[in-house]
Design a protein around this motif. Structure first.
Motif, mmCIF file in Angstrom:
data_model
loop_
_atom_site.group_PDB
_atom_site.id
_atom_site.type_symbol
_atom_site.label_atom_id
_atom_site.label_comp_id
_atom_site.label_asym_id
_atom_site.label_seq_id
_atom_site.Cartn_x
_atom_site.Cartn_y
_atom_site.Cartn_z
ATOM 1 N N HIS A 147 23.799 49.282 36.908
ATOM 2 C CA HIS A 147 24.634 48.641 37.926
ATOM 3 C C HIS A 147 23.992 48.660 39.308
ATOM 4 C CE1 HIS A 147 27.584 49.469 34.713
ATOM 5 N NE2 HIS A 147 28.236 48.442 35.195
ATOM 6 N N ASP A 148 22.717 49.006 39.392
ATOM 7 C CA ASP A 148 22.044 49.144 40.684
ATOM 8 C C ASP A 148 21.215 47.890 40.977
ATOM 9 O OD1 ASP A 148 20.515 49.859 42.908
ATOM 10 O OD2 ASP A 148 20.297 51.938 42.250
ATOM 11 N N PRO A 149 21.551 47.114 42.002
ATOM 12 C CA PRO A 149 20.796 45.890 42.305
ATOM 13 C C PRO A 149 19.365 46.155 42.752
ATOM 14 C CG PRO A 149 22.380 46.357 44.053
ATOM 15 C CD PRO A 149 22.674 47.321 42.946
ATOM 16 N N ARG A 150 19.042 47.406 43.048
ATOM 17 C CA ARG A 150 17.665 47.738 43.432
ATOM 18 C C ARG A 150 16.747 47.865 42.222
ATOM 19 N NH1 ARG A 150 18.600 53.178 46.510
ATOM 20 N NH2 ARG A 150 19.862 53.442 44.604
ATOM 21 N N ILE A 151 17.316 47.832 41.034
ATOM 22 C CA ILE A 151 16.533 47.913 39.804
ATOM 23 C C ILE A 151 16.393 46.515 39.231
ATOM 24 C CG2 ILE A 151 16.349 48.940 37.525
ATOM 25 C CD1 ILE A 151 16.210 50.998 39.731
ATOM 26 N N SER A 152 15.162 46.033 39.129
ATOM 27 C CA SER A 152 14.891 44.672 38.667
ATOM 28 C C SER A 152 14.679 44.623 37.161
ATOM 29 C CB SER A 152 13.655 44.134 39.382
ATOM 30 O OG SER A 152 13.279 42.866 38.862
ATOM 31 N N SER A 153 15.082 43.494 36.567
ATOM 32 C CA SER A 153 14.796 43.229 35.154
ATOM 33 C C SER A 153 13.572 42.335 34.994
ATOM 34 C CB SER A 153 16.005 42.556 34.495
ATOM 35 O OG SER A 153 17.124 43.413 34.513
ATOM 36 N N ASP A 154 12.936 41.992 36.092
ATOM 37 C CA ASP A 154 11.772 41.107 36.083
ATOM 38 C C ASP A 154 10.519 41.943 36.347
ATOM 39 O OD1 ASP A 154 9.838 39.193 36.439
ATOM 40 O OD2 ASP A 154 11.042 37.919 37.756
ATOM 41 N N LEU A 155 9.786 42.255 35.284
ATOM 42 C CA LEU A 155 8.630 43.126 35.423
ATOM 43 C C LEU A 155 7.513 42.509 36.250
ATOM 44 C CD1 LEU A 155 8.275 44.873 31.926
ATOM 45 C CD2 LEU A 155 9.411 45.665 34.002
ATOM 46 N N ARG A 156 7.580 41.215 36.499
ATOM 47 C CA ARG A 156 6.578 40.602 37.369
ATOM 48 C C ARG A 156 6.676 41.128 38.796
ATOM 49 N NH1 ARG A 156 8.098 34.477 36.219
ATOM 50 N NH2 ARG A 156 10.119 35.465 36.604
ATOM 51 N N LYS A 157 7.810 41.769 39.116
ATOM 52 C CA LYS A 157 7.996 42.339 40.448
ATOM 53 C C LYS A 157 7.479 43.777 40.535
ATOM 54 C CE LYS A 157 12.061 39.467 41.352
ATOM 55 N NZ LYS A 157 13.520 39.433 41.641
#
Length: 414
Positions: free
Chosen positions: A57-67
């Motif tokens: 639930h943390d918006p600071r954690i990305s699901s886009d590994l390109r980042k």
């Protein structure tokens, strides 16, 4: 074994039959650095319920590994299926898909599939009549979700053998960033997209009412998907639409066969199937690990600061057996209360197909429990599929005294 090596042991196929003692060891350190696993460079692993829930639930954690720092390992087609993207693009693509699969355009679509799921399930079990020994994976738990997802998407059932090879390869190599499995994943992914691209062209020339045709030809308030997004989304739906449910049904039946008192109770109380499926999702989930997370900034989880850009793995199967969250977590309790498991994840990336997977599992397990007379395992543990992320038996041979006739009875999911 050093604590830093536990994830490597979980990835080892030799431990696939029972990874849960390893998950329990992993949980002793809620956030830990692990060597190997999805990447040769290692990963932070989060293994306790509260900490996993916080990250999901943390918006600071990305699901886009390109980042993150693993961009160089992500060769092949761009990871633009919406489960691999962040807001706002994730939200837009998810809405574009959902409008054809549920609200607002088709609010009761999944519920309307119940009679079809029942017909397919009954036909598959009917085909077992007269047999005393069979592989439940090949005959039911794989065949049911494949038949359904093909019908929903508009994929010819005759092409099953073709896409099964690609889907199996993608499931086996999913989440691995090392060169050889990544190359296998990419090759299968490209082949699947090329195959679906041909179907998209056909649907544009000759539209129908299936999901592929709707997504290829219709837009909405959020516009319309471009070709790469469409093919990535259709690949996701075709693969995830049967791989996860195949494991859920097989894991469910295996669990019931290992707990004959629960099987007998479900036969007496068919409505218990709802709680039974939820408990299977907690106790022996088809999705064990999520490996596509990376922090956009330094993030403190528990008492550990995870640096920006590193790979983060969420041990969902460990969190769903966390004794700090679940009473007697290693016990199978079909009527468990407050069962907020991670079987379908949580947060904005909560599994898109969860309602359909639940229905298929409820109907399949009910039909099997009612019609198999004295079912028992031939081999325990059964052989498991190789991949560590999506876990389930490769085959599940069962012996029965008889496969009862349906006799016109309707075994409805509650």
């Amino acid at each position: 074994m050093r604590h830093e090596e536990i994830l490597q042991a979980i990835y080892d196929p030799a431990n696939r039959a029972n990874p849960y003692p390893l998950f329990a060891e992993l949980r002793r350190v809620p956030v830990s650095w692990q060597e190997g696993g999805p990447s040769s460079e290692g990963t932070f692993v989060v293994s306790t319920y509260r900490e996993i829930d916080a990250i999901l639930h943390d918006p600071r954690i990305s699901s886009d590994l390109r980042k993150g720092e693993h961009t160089a390992a992500l060769s092949g087609p761009p990871p633009n299926a919406f489960i691999q993207l962040d807001a706002p693009e994730h939200d837009r693509l998810r809405r574009l898909t959902m409008r054809h699969f549920g609200p607002p355009d088709r609010p009761n679509y999944v519920g309307q599939l119940v009679p079809q799921i029942q017909r397919v399930t009954r036909a598959l079990v009917d085909d077992l009549e007269g047999e005393r020994r069979f592989d439940l994976v090949a005959r039911v738990s794989y065949s049911l979700p494949v038949a359904l997802i093909c019908a929903i998407l508009g994929v010819p059932r005759d092409d099953q053998a073709k896409f099964h090879v690609w889907a199996d390869t993608m499931a086996r190599t999913a989440g691995r960033l090392t060169p050889e499995p990544r190359a296998e994943f990419n090759a299968a992914n490209v082949a699947m997209r090329e195959y679906l691209g041909g179907l998209v062209e056909l649907r544009r020339r000759t539209p129908s009412d299936d999901l592929l045709s709707r997504m290829a030809n219709e837009g909405g308030p959020d516009g319309r998907m471009n070709e790469p997004d469409l093919l990535a989304t259709m690949t996701l739906l075709l693969v995830a639409g049967h791989e996860t449910t195949t494991n859920l049904i097989a894991n469910g039946m295996l669990t019931l066969l290992r707990h004959p008192e629960a099987l007998a109770r479900l036969r007496r109380e068919p409505k218990l199937v709802v709680g039974t499926v939820e408990e299977v999702l907690r106790y022996d989930p088809p999705v064990q690990l999520l490996t596509n997370r990376t922090p956009l900034t330094d993030v403190t989880v528990g008492d550990v600061t995870i640096p920006k850009g590193v790979l983060v793995t969420l041990a969902l199967a460990a969190g769903s057996r966390d004794p700090a969250r679940f009473r007697e977590p290693d016990r199978f309790v079909p009527d468990r209360e407050d069962n907020a498991h991670f079987g379908f994840g949580s947060g904005t990336h909560y599994c898109f197909g969860a309602p359909l997977a639940r229905l298929e599992a409820q109907i399949a397990l009910t039909e099997l429990v009612q019609r198999l007379d004295r079912p028992r395992l031939v081999v325990d543990p059964p052989p498991y599929r190789e991949g560590p992320l999506l876990r389930g038996p490769r085959e599940l041979f069962i012996e029965v005294d008889e496969v009862r006739s349906a006799g016109g009875r309707e075994w409805l999911a509650a």
